[in-house]
Design an enzyme around this catalytic site. Sequence first.
Site, PDB file in Angstrom:
ATOM      1  CD  GLU A   1     -38.218  60.669   2.904  1.00 30.34           C
ATOM      2  OE1 GLU A   1     -39.088  61.511   2.608  1.00 30.34           O
ATOM      3  OE2 GLU A   1     -36.992  60.882   2.760  1.00 30.34           O
TER       4      GLU A   1
ATOM      5  CB  SER B   1     -26.887  62.638  -1.317  1.00 33.90           C
ATOM      6  OG  SER B   1     -27.429  62.324  -0.045  1.00 33.90           O
TER       7      SER B   1
ATOM      8  N   GLY C   1     -34.013  65.900  -3.291  1.00 33.57           N
ATOM      9  CA  GLY C   1     -34.644  66.369  -2.061  1.00 33.57           C
ATOM     10  C   GLY C   1     -33.972  67.638  -1.575  1.00 33.57           C
ATOM     11  N   GLY C   2     -32.961  67.482  -0.710  1.00 34.83           N
ATOM     12  CA  GLY C   2     -32.304  68.623  -0.070  1.00 34.83           C
ATOM     13  C   GLY C   2     -31.903  69.732  -1.025  1.00 34.83           C
TER      14      GLY C   2
ATOM     15  N   GLY D   1     -30.780  61.763   1.717  1.00 34.69           N
ATOM     16  CA  GLY D   1     -30.620  62.699   2.821  1.00 34.69           C
ATOM     17  C   GLY D   1     -29.408  62.426   3.681  1.00 34.69           C
TER      18      GLY D   1
ATOM     19  CD  GLU E   1     -35.544  58.999  -4.620  1.00 33.53           C
ATOM     20  OE1 GLU E   1     -35.071  60.127  -4.827  1.00 33.53           O
ATOM     21  OE2 GLU E   1     -36.462  58.799  -3.805  1.00 33.53           O
TER      22      GLU E   1
ATOM     23  CG  HIS F   1     -39.921  59.137  -1.426  1.00 32.71           C
ATOM     24  ND1 HIS F   1     -39.360  58.964  -0.180  1.00 32.71           N
ATOM     25  CD2 HIS F   1     -39.041  59.888  -2.140  1.00 32.71           C
ATOM     26  CE1 HIS F   1     -38.195  59.593  -0.144  1.00 32.71           C
ATOM     27  NE2 HIS F   1     -37.978  60.163  -1.318  1.00 32.71           N
TER      28      HIS F   1
ATOM     29  CG  ASN G   1     -39.557  64.528  -2.757  1.00 32.74           C
ATOM     30  OD1 ASN G   1     -40.524  65.116  -2.274  1.00 32.74           O
ATOM     31  ND2 ASN G   1     -39.144  63.352  -2.310  1.00 32.74           N
ATOM     32  CD1 TRP G   2     -39.259  71.218  -3.748  1.00 27.55           C
ATOM     33  CD2 TRP G   2     -40.906  72.614  -3.113  1.00 27.55           C
ATOM     34  NE1 TRP G   2     -39.314  72.249  -4.651  1.00 27.55           N
ATOM     35  CE2 TRP G   2     -40.314  73.117  -4.291  1.00 27.55           C
ATOM     36  CE3 TRP G   2     -41.966  73.308  -2.542  1.00 27.55           C
ATOM     37  CZ2 TRP G   2     -40.743  74.302  -4.895  1.00 27.55           C
ATOM     38  CZ3 TRP G   2     -42.398  74.489  -3.147  1.00 27.55           C
ATOM     39  CH2 TRP G   2     -41.791  74.976  -4.301  1.00 27.55           C
ATOM     40  CE  LYS G   3     -36.972  63.770   0.511  1.00 28.57           C
ATOM     41  NZ  LYS G   3     -35.974  62.877   1.084  1.00 28.57           N
TER      42      LYS G   3
END
Length: 252
Positions: free
Chosen positions: A97, A212, A233-234, A173, A167, A95, A9-11
């Site tokens: 966010e 993470s 993500g990261g 993150g 999640e 998600h 998930n590149w956001k």
Amino acid sequence: MRQFLIAGNWKMNGSLAANEALVSGIVNGVPDGAGFRLLVCPPFPYLASVASQVTGSAVALGAQNVSEHDSGAFTGETAPFMLVDVGCDYAIVGHSERRAIYGETSEQVAAKFLAAQAAGITPILCVGETLEEREAGTTEQVIDEQLDAVLGAAGVDVFAAAVIAYEPVWAIGTGMTATPEQAQEVHRHIRARLAAQDANLAEKVQILYGGSMKGENAPGLLCMPDIDGGLIGGASLKASDFLAIAEAAAQS
Ligand code: PGA
């Protein structure tokens, strides 16, 4: 036997040039093995260009969000069939966010899930509790409310063509990963909730962990019986980091 799904998930990260390097690094570095699938979810403007890079490779394409509507006066939104049009197989829905920053409710997320699925897109339904909710002992209630929005609207059968991502919001993150045991406990709970309605189907549903996840902690998470991959993500923004997780899946 469930396959692993390792999803990036590149956001809101990337650029044409950066994506090209990232995707070619991933496509060229896919580990050998058959028990896993890789997926990248770039921002909307880059879906078509990434699609042309992953076509014919072992890497699938997904979107980070989707509208619950099919067409019309919804400025700034993207319809499910548009995702199909540009080569997406998956769409992330709900998600944390989107829920926290954009106020998406579980009902709206359920509508997105069903709209995506009706268009032939596999929804990845994100569920997860905040730190306060965990500390208050309400993790399972929160997850149940998020799952039940879909179960109540459409029944368990729709999960035959869907993915769930657990999640924990406190792990996203933050570098604070859930321990394999903490994650497994919630994954088992999610599967049991589906199994109460259809045990056969529940055995087949992929449940990803997100928060993470990285190369170092992936082996411990992926060896848990109910963890079927990751939503990352990261660590999905660098080919070598993402491939380290793919490697862990290939070895598990
Ligand atoms: P993270 O993000 O891997 O950077 O924690 C996961 C996610 O939000 O899907």
